[in-house]
Design a protein around this motif. Structure first.
Motif: not given
Length: 327
Positions: A78-98
């Motif tokens: 449980g100390t190593r992990m790999v996930l190959l995920l969909e790229h979400l661009a051009p969506a953007r992360c809102t961070s702490w200020r949606p």
């Protein structure tokens, strides 16, 4: 490009195919476990990597938009992990200020998601989900209480109610676990806030929620509370809180949930705010606060407001101390 996070790293991968007709995606995100020994130990202790890998392997359609997963693997320890995920661009992360509109969009996805798994048989036995009676729940509150003095020294009065409630829950944790286990339940993301969300941008993209390391089997309003407690300025809570609560409750009813009143929603929000405060306490103890401060400063925010004050004021308005004493 590598983007280090608190518990993992993200690598932006661009792929060039010799056959221009290939319809496979040309961009991916590889999410890797951290090489930091302390983070690796934390991931092993709380099952963060193994649970997220298991989650993507178990739930292709969980009922709320999330990245597609093309490959997943976790080491036996449980100390190593790999996930190959969909790229979400051009969506953007809102961070702490949606924006308020983005918060409403995120909240609009919750009723159908929660209703899909409402009191579903076998949910508490899923290895990738944490039931409230799990030792991880009790251990998390114990860790939060251990950080209480540090949090109060930083947050002062703006963290007083939140810390008091976290400590009070930990003082009778078995009773709380029994209470929560008796309540209606569903799948909750449990860390549902702006940094875990991608929103449509002017260039396109779609709403999506990431980081499924800590999903719980608990009351749906926990997700509601986590988002508003961190990302909604208090002035907006005063103006829009009741309307947003009504919209969530109405959405549950429209999605087929019965026997769950608005008062039930409020109690779920109260416990969700305590749970969210617990996460904040642990985060303060395990993270360099200078990083948190800079992250919020860059967004024009006071990090103590994001991490403490919003929770604290909502808890005062909803009389969460009375709720804690009632259990």
């Amino acid at each position: 490009m590598t983007d280090p996070g608190q518990t993992s790293e993200a690598i932006d991968i661009a792929v060039h195919f010799s056959d221009d007709a290939c319809r496979l995606p040309k961009r991916y995100i590889a999410k890797l476990g951290s090489n930091d020994p302390e983070v690796m130990a934390l991931a092993k202790m709380f099952g963060l990597y193994s649970r997220e890998v298991a989650f993507y392997q178990t739930y292709r359609d969980v009922g709320i938009p999330k990245p597609k997963c093309f490959f997943s693997c976790c080491s036996e320890d449980g100390t190593r992990m790999v996930l190959l995920l969909e790229h979400l661009a051009p969506a953007r992360c809102t961070s702490w200020r949606p924006t308020l509109a983005e918060i409403e969009l995120a909240l609009s996805h919750l009723p159908a998601f929660h209703a899909k798994w409402w009191n579903a048989p076998g949910l508490k036995q899923q290895a990738c989900l944490i039931p409230t009676k799990d030792p991880i729940f009790a251990g998390s509150f114990a860790a939060a209480e251990a950080a209480a003095d540090q949090v109060l020294a930083i947050g002062g009065q703006n963290s007083q109610i939140a810390v008091t409630c976290v400590v009070a829950v930990n003082s009778k944790i078995e009773k709380w676990q029994a209470y929560l286990d008796s309540r209606d339940y569903t799948i909750v993301h449990a860390d549902y806030h702006g940094k875990q969300m991608f929103m449509p941008s002017t260039e396109g993209g779609k709403f999506s929620i990431i980081d499924w390391q800590y999903p719980y089997v608990a009351e749906g309003p926990w997700d509601f509370a986590r988002l508003l407690g961190t990302c909604l300025p208090y002035s907006d809570w005063v103006r829009h809180g009741d309307r947003l609560i009504d919209a969530y409750h109405d959405g549950l009813i429209a999605s087929g949930v019965t026997g769950y009143s608005r008062d039930d929603v409020l109690d779920g929000i109260r416990m969700g705010l305590i749970f969210s405060s617990m996460i904040s306490c642990i985060g303060i103890a395990s993270t360099d606060t200078a990083i948190l401060a800079k992250e919020c400063d860059d967004l024009g925010l006071d990090w103590k407001d994001v991490w403490f004050a919003r929770h604290n004021q909502m808890m005062i308005d909803l009389d969460v101390e009375r709720f804690v004493r009632s259990i």
